[in-house]
Design a protein around this motif. Structure first.
Motif, PDB file in Angstrom:
ATOM      1  N   VAL A   1      -6.050  -1.239  -5.763  1.00  0.00           N
ATOM      2  CA  VAL A   1      -5.235  -1.657  -4.733  1.00  0.00           C
ATOM      3  C   VAL A   1      -5.827  -3.176  -4.300  1.00  0.00           C
ATOM      4  O   VAL A   1      -4.727  -3.931  -4.537  1.00  0.00           O
TER       5      VAL A   1
ATOM      6  N   SER B   1      -6.599  -4.587   2.714  1.00  0.00           N
ATOM      7  CA  SER B   1      -6.130  -3.688   2.046  1.00  0.00           C
ATOM      8  C   SER B   1      -6.759  -2.576   1.241  1.00  0.00           C
ATOM      9  O   SER B   1      -6.408  -1.450   1.196  1.00  0.00           O
ATOM     10  N   ILE B   2      -7.840  -2.930   0.724  1.00  0.00           N
ATOM     11  CA  ILE B   2      -8.990  -2.217   0.280  1.00  0.00           C
ATOM     12  C   ILE B   2      -9.474  -1.242   1.285  1.00  0.00           C
ATOM     13  O   ILE B   2      -9.732   0.039   1.020  1.00  0.00           O
TER      14      ILE B   2
ATOM     15  N   TYR C   1       1.341   4.150  -2.894  1.00  0.00           N
ATOM     16  CA  TYR C   1       0.809   5.581  -2.930  1.00  0.00           C
ATOM     17  C   TYR C   1       2.306   6.263  -3.364  1.00  0.00           C
ATOM     18  O   TYR C   1       2.027   7.066  -4.265  1.00  0.00           O
TER      19      TYR C   1
ATOM     20  N   VAL D   1       0.655  -1.220  -0.018  1.00  0.00           N
ATOM     21  CA  VAL D   1       0.054  -0.226   0.192  1.00  0.00           C
ATOM     22  C   VAL D   1       0.794   1.269   0.003  1.00  0.00           C
ATOM     23  O   VAL D   1       0.700   1.956  -0.815  1.00  0.00           O
TER      24      VAL D   1
ATOM     25  N   TRP E   1      -6.776   1.554   2.197  1.00  0.00           N
ATOM     26  CA  TRP E   1      -6.255   2.524   1.050  1.00  0.00           C
ATOM     27  C   TRP E   1      -6.627   3.870   1.338  1.00  0.00           C
ATOM     28  O   TRP E   1      -5.861   4.765   1.392  1.00  0.00           O
ATOM     29  N   PRO E   2      -7.871   4.127   1.819  1.00  0.00           N
ATOM     30  CA  PRO E   2      -8.521   5.611   1.888  1.00  0.00           C
ATOM     31  C   PRO E   2      -7.630   6.312   2.858  1.00  0.00           C
ATOM     32  O   PRO E   2      -7.242   7.251   2.633  1.00  0.00           O
TER      33      PRO E   2
ATOM     34  N   TRP F   1     -11.875   5.707  -3.856  1.00  0.00           N
ATOM     35  CA  TRP F   1     -12.834   4.410  -3.869  1.00  0.00           C
ATOM     36  C   TRP F   1     -12.314   3.575  -5.319  1.00  0.00           C
ATOM     37  O   TRP F   1     -12.177   2.415  -4.940  1.00  0.00           O
TER      38      TRP F   1
ATOM     39  N   GLN G   1      -9.556   3.675  -6.764  1.00  0.00           N
ATOM     40  CA  GLN G   1      -7.930   3.415  -6.346  1.00  0.00           C
ATOM     41  C   GLN G   1      -7.984   2.397  -5.509  1.00  0.00           C
ATOM     42  O   GLN G   1      -7.308   1.499  -5.629  1.00  0.00           O
ATOM     43  N   ALA G   2      -9.115   2.118  -4.330  1.00  0.00           N
ATOM     44  CA  ALA G   2      -8.956   1.169  -3.416  1.00  0.00           C
ATOM     45  C   ALA G   2      -9.443  -0.272  -4.228  1.00  0.00           C
ATOM     46  O   ALA G   2      -8.582  -1.114  -3.938  1.00  0.00           O
TER      47      ALA G   2
END
Length: 159
Positions: free
Chosen positions: A104, A138-139, A42, A38, A142-143, A98, A100-101
Protein backbone atom coordinates in the motif's frame (compact mmCIF):
# COMPACT_ATOMS: atom_id res chain seq x y z
CA UNK A 1 -29.24 -8.81 -1.83
CA UNK A 2 -26.80 -7.69 -4.54
CA UNK A 3 -28.05 -4.09 -4.37
CA UNK A 4 -27.69 -4.11 -0.59
CA UNK A 5 -24.07 -5.28 -0.86
CA UNK A 6 -23.29 -2.65 -3.50
CA UNK A 7 -24.70 0.08 -1.27
CA UNK A 8 -22.37 -0.92 1.58
CA UNK A 9 -19.34 -0.74 -0.72
CA UNK A 10 -20.45 2.63 -2.08
CA UNK A 11 -21.02 3.95 1.46
CA UNK A 12 -17.52 2.95 2.55
CA UNK A 13 -16.07 4.70 -0.50
CA UNK A 14 -18.17 7.81 0.20
CA UNK A 15 -16.92 7.85 3.80
CA UNK A 16 -13.37 7.66 2.41
CA UNK A 17 -14.15 10.61 0.12
CA UNK A 18 -15.48 12.60 3.08
CA UNK A 19 -12.36 11.80 5.11
CA UNK A 20 -10.26 13.03 2.18
CA UNK A 21 -11.85 16.49 2.24
CA UNK A 22 -12.40 16.82 5.98
CA UNK A 23 -10.64 19.92 7.33
CA UNK A 24 -7.49 19.22 9.34
CA UNK A 25 -5.06 21.51 11.13
CA UNK A 26 -2.45 22.91 8.76
CA UNK A 27 0.38 20.85 10.28
CA UNK A 28 -1.57 17.60 10.06
CA UNK A 29 -2.98 18.18 6.58
CA UNK A 30 0.31 17.26 4.91
CA UNK A 31 0.07 13.83 6.56
CA UNK A 32 -3.52 13.10 5.46
CA UNK A 33 -3.68 9.40 4.49
CA UNK A 34 -4.96 8.35 1.08
CA UNK A 35 -8.35 7.28 2.40
CA UNK A 36 -9.91 6.64 -0.99
CA UNK A 37 -6.92 4.71 -2.30
CA UNK A 38 -6.77 2.55 0.83
CA UNK A 39 -10.49 1.74 0.61
CA UNK A 40 -10.22 0.99 -3.11
CA UNK A 41 -7.23 -1.29 -2.55
CA UNK A 42 -9.12 -3.23 0.10
CA UNK A 43 -12.25 -3.68 -2.01
CA UNK A 44 -10.20 -4.55 -5.08
CA UNK A 45 -8.33 -7.22 -3.13
CA UNK A 46 -11.53 -8.58 -1.60
CA UNK A 47 -13.85 -8.30 -4.60
CA UNK A 48 -11.85 -7.69 -7.78
CA UNK A 49 -14.83 -8.44 -10.02
CA UNK A 50 -16.94 -5.69 -8.41
CA UNK A 51 -14.41 -2.99 -7.50
CA UNK A 52 -11.88 -2.44 -10.24
CA UNK A 53 -10.18 0.17 -12.42
CA UNK A 54 -13.49 1.71 -13.50
CA UNK A 55 -14.51 2.22 -9.89
CA UNK A 56 -11.09 3.74 -9.19
CA UNK A 57 -11.45 6.11 -12.14
CA UNK A 58 -14.88 7.27 -10.92
CA UNK A 59 -13.64 7.76 -7.35
CA UNK A 60 -10.57 9.62 -8.60
CA UNK A 61 -12.76 11.84 -10.75
CA UNK A 62 -14.97 12.61 -7.74
CA UNK A 63 -11.82 13.40 -5.76
CA UNK A 64 -10.73 15.76 -8.54
CA UNK A 65 -14.05 17.56 -8.32
CA UNK A 66 -14.01 17.73 -4.50
CA UNK A 67 -10.40 18.94 -4.32
CA UNK A 68 -10.79 21.37 -7.19
CA UNK A 69 -7.83 19.93 -9.06
CA UNK A 70 -7.43 19.48 -12.80
CA UNK A 71 -10.02 16.93 -13.89
CA UNK A 72 -8.55 13.53 -14.55
CA UNK A 73 -5.32 13.88 -12.57
CA UNK A 74 -6.41 11.92 -9.50
CA UNK A 75 -8.62 9.72 -11.65
CA UNK A 76 -5.75 8.55 -13.84
CA UNK A 77 -3.36 8.08 -10.91
CA UNK A 78 -5.95 6.16 -8.91
CA UNK A 79 -6.89 3.97 -11.88
CA UNK A 80 -3.24 3.09 -12.55
CA UNK A 81 -2.63 2.24 -8.89
CA UNK A 82 -5.71 0.03 -8.69
CA UNK A 83 -4.80 -1.58 -12.02
CA UNK A 84 -1.62 -2.88 -10.41
CA UNK A 85 -3.63 -4.31 -7.50
CA UNK A 86 -6.23 -5.83 -9.82
CA UNK A 87 -3.54 -7.59 -11.82
CA UNK A 88 -1.85 -9.05 -8.74
CA UNK A 89 -4.69 -9.49 -6.23
CA UNK A 90 -4.23 -13.27 -5.91
CA UNK A 91 -0.59 -12.86 -4.84
CA UNK A 92 -1.20 -9.86 -2.58
CA UNK A 93 -4.06 -11.61 -0.75
CA UNK A 94 -1.61 -14.25 0.49
CA UNK A 95 0.71 -11.70 2.10
CA UNK A 96 0.45 -10.77 5.76
CA UNK A 97 -1.24 -7.50 6.66
CA UNK A 98 2.17 -5.90 7.32
CA UNK A 99 3.49 -6.96 3.93
CA UNK A 100 0.31 -5.63 2.37
CA UNK A 101 0.90 -2.35 4.23
CA UNK A 102 4.26 -2.02 2.50
CA UNK A 103 2.60 -2.65 -0.86
CA UNK A 104 0.00 0.00 0.00
CA UNK A 105 2.89 2.35 0.77
CA UNK A 106 4.53 1.69 -2.60
CA UNK A 107 1.21 2.21 -4.39
CA UNK A 108 0.56 5.37 -2.40
CA UNK A 109 3.99 6.68 -3.39
CA UNK A 110 3.27 5.80 -7.02
CA UNK A 111 -0.10 7.54 -6.76
CA UNK A 112 1.44 10.74 -5.38
CA UNK A 113 4.26 10.73 -7.90
CA UNK A 114 1.79 10.26 -10.75
CA UNK A 115 -0.34 13.13 -9.45
CA UNK A 116 2.81 15.25 -9.21
CA UNK A 117 3.95 14.35 -12.73
CA UNK A 118 0.53 15.10 -14.23
CA UNK A 119 0.33 18.41 -12.38
CA UNK A 120 3.92 19.27 -13.30
CA UNK A 121 3.06 18.71 -16.94
CA UNK A 122 -0.13 20.76 -16.73
CA UNK A 123 0.60 23.42 -14.11
CA UNK A 124 4.40 23.59 -13.81
CA UNK A 125 4.57 22.94 -10.07
CA UNK A 126 7.70 22.15 -8.05
CA UNK A 127 8.26 18.86 -6.19
CA UNK A 128 8.28 19.07 -2.40
CA UNK A 129 9.16 16.16 -0.10
CA UNK A 130 5.91 16.82 1.76
CA UNK A 131 4.05 15.29 -1.22
CA UNK A 132 5.14 11.89 0.07
CA UNK A 133 4.19 12.34 3.74
CA UNK A 134 0.80 10.63 3.19
CA UNK A 135 2.67 7.47 2.22
CA UNK A 136 3.72 6.97 5.85
CA UNK A 137 0.25 7.53 7.24
CA UNK A 138 -1.31 5.26 4.60
CA UNK A 139 1.07 2.46 5.65
CA UNK A 140 0.06 2.98 9.28
CA UNK A 141 -3.63 3.18 8.33
CA UNK A 142 -3.71 -0.04 6.26
CA UNK A 143 -3.88 -2.66 9.07
CA UNK A 144 -6.70 -0.79 10.80
CA UNK A 145 -8.60 -0.13 7.58
CA UNK A 146 -8.12 -3.75 6.51
CA UNK A 147 -9.57 -5.06 9.78
CA UNK A 148 -12.48 -2.60 9.78
CA UNK A 149 -13.44 -3.16 6.14
CA UNK A 150 -13.11 -6.94 6.51
CA UNK A 151 -15.41 -6.79 9.53
CA UNK A 152 -17.92 -4.74 7.52
CA UNK A 153 -17.67 -7.16 4.59
CA UNK A 154 -18.24 -10.18 6.82
CA UNK A 155 -21.03 -8.53 8.82
CA UNK A 156 -23.02 -7.65 5.69
CA UNK A 157 -22.00 -10.91 3.94
CA UNK A 158 -20.68 -9.06 0.91
CA UNK A 159 -19.51 -11.46 -1.79
Amino acid sequence: MFAHNGIVIILTLLVALMASIMPLPLGADAFRPDWVLVALIYWCLALPSRVNVVTAWIMGFLLDVLLGSVLGVHAAAMALSVYIIAGNYQKIRNFSVWQQALIVGVLSALYHLLVFWFQRFLLDIVFLPSYLYPVLTSIILWPWAFLLLRKIRRHFKIR
